[in-house]
Write a protein that holds these residues in place. Sequence first.
Motif, PDB file in Angstrom:
ATOM      1  N   GLY A 174      32.336  -8.811  80.659  1.00  0.00           N
ATOM      2  CA  GLY A 174      33.087  -6.904  80.823  1.00  0.00           C
ATOM      3  C   GLY A 174      32.281  -6.785  78.953  1.00  0.00           C
ATOM      4  N   GLU A 181      33.739   3.907  74.199  1.00  0.00           N
ATOM      5  CA  GLU A 181      35.176   3.616  74.379  1.00  0.00           C
ATOM      6  C   GLU A 181      34.450   3.492  75.947  1.00  0.00           C
ATOM      7  N   SER A 182      34.047   4.501  76.420  1.00  0.00           N
ATOM      8  CA  SER A 182      33.957   4.865  78.268  1.00  0.00           C
ATOM      9  C   SER A 182      32.428   4.565  78.152  1.00  0.00           C
ATOM     10  N   SER A 185      29.523   2.532  83.333  1.00  0.00           N
ATOM     11  CA  SER A 185      29.012   1.108  84.776  1.00  0.00           C
ATOM     12  C   SER A 185      29.893   0.194  84.831  1.00  0.00           C
ATOM     13  N   THR A 186      30.051  -0.272  86.027  1.00  0.00           N
ATOM     14  CA  THR A 186      31.527  -0.342  86.414  1.00  0.00           C
ATOM     15  C   THR A 186      32.313  -2.207  85.699  1.00  0.00           C
ATOM     16  N   PRO A 188      33.861  -3.372  82.531  1.00  0.00           N
ATOM     17  CA  PRO A 188      35.193  -2.701  81.254  1.00  0.00           C
ATOM     18  C   PRO A 188      34.790  -3.346  80.020  1.00  0.00           C
ATOM     19  N   ILE A 189      35.024  -2.553  78.881  1.00  0.00           N
ATOM     20  CA  ILE A 189      34.904  -2.991  77.699  1.00  0.00           C
ATOM     21  C   ILE A 189      36.279  -4.100  76.808  1.00  0.00           C
ATOM     22  N   LEU A 190      35.706  -4.871  77.253  1.00  0.00           N
ATOM     23  CA  LEU A 190      37.585  -5.623  76.868  1.00  0.00           C
ATOM     24  C   LEU A 190      38.064  -5.543  75.374  1.00  0.00           C
TER      25      LEU A 190
END
Length: 467
Positions: A174, A181-182, A185-186, A188-190
């Motif tokens: 991630g 925040e979004s 990409s597949t 995620p932001i951790l």
Amino acid sequence: MSKTPSLFRTHGLVFNHLFQVGEMCLTILSLILAADFVGYPWNPMFNILLVMVLILYNMMARRYELYSSKRGRSVWAELNTLVRVWCFSFIVCLTAFFLGGISGANFRKTLVSWFIAGIVMLALDRLLLRAVFDYIRKKGYNRRFAVIVGAGEVGLTLARNLENAAWSGIKVVGFFDDKTESISSTVPILGKTADLDSFLRSHQIDYVYMALPMRAEEKIRRIVGKCRTFGAELYMVPDFFAFYLLHSRVEQIGNVIMLNFNPYMAWKRYFDLFFSVLAIIAFSPLMFLIAILIKLEDRGPVFYGHKRIAATGREFKCWKFRTMFVNADKKLAEILESDPEAKKEWDVCFKLKNDPRVTKIGKFLRKTSLDELPQFFNVLTGEMSVVGARPIVEKELYEYYREHGGLYCSLKPGITGPWQAGKRNDTEDYNERVQLDAWYVQNYSLRLDLKIIFKTAASMVHGKGAY
């Protein structure tokens, strides 16, 4: 978090030592096979030579990280380093032997055979090992896990490259980013960058890639200071894309690190010399015939030299076969003054499609681009390259290239390039030509140069877009 067996992770050092021992055995075996192939009995001096080569090869291999992890390193880069290390080790030891007066025809044949057998066996060994590990990693085993700090364009590009390089076995878990925040990409932001150290404490992460802007030095310093002790390797990913640094190199003077903005052109120069010599030899009868035809038509000079911009912004004379009548420059001024449409076309393209100044033989030469054959002599003198951006005049550089001017002047102009191999004079938007030249400077390679040369040859045959 993984299917990774603990065997590879916990016993990596053991595997590394076994691999080194395996290479030593292959080196010894290659000498035995070479001596047997030549029919030369085992010489006690071979024992000394073997020890010298093995020690020097091992030292050089460690110096150039041949025994470090192969993740992320291309197979060609690894083989290139292997060849250089083997050649250096072998030649140094061989020189010491010959200086000691040891020689003989069969002895020399055995050493040459050993040199060839050794490099072939070592290269095949590494290719086989890489193929095995690539297969294992693509199946999801022997993986390593990474996080990327910074979900900007550089971070997203890095994530896509790691995702496409399944053979590396690196999985991006991630992103950590303070603003975004979004993302598209597949992955995620951790969390925020401040959450990174606590995440590393509770998760087994192997690599931390910092894809932050260079101005975020305080944030980078904090991450390096806090996260170095959590077992992950830290990497800084500079935003090279923002500064056109794709071909830059890191250099060092004392303790000062520098970025060299000057492209490494040695391979391009060797290719230019080789190709231009062959072209001049191959086309010399044709060039001689063209020179006679030009001279017979109007008794004027055979060649025409026009000032163009070279690398670093200097001017040089770009040579062509003369395709216009004598005093064509004076005639052009009269045409532009009396014909508004011609002036408009000239201001946009710096060319006239139906130029009345062109001679009969000149029309044929332009149609086939044979008028540019003398530019191979410009290549020999180092003023041009076989493939590069278009040779332009000073006015074009300052009026149209503008912010791309420095980029353009970092490489020599070429006899051909992406513009000549594509639409050529059919390109109506001058900005498109500028973008093509800028794109080439940032992406040039031997493979691309060969592709452009073949496409140019095809364009010359059907004459599309040439006038």
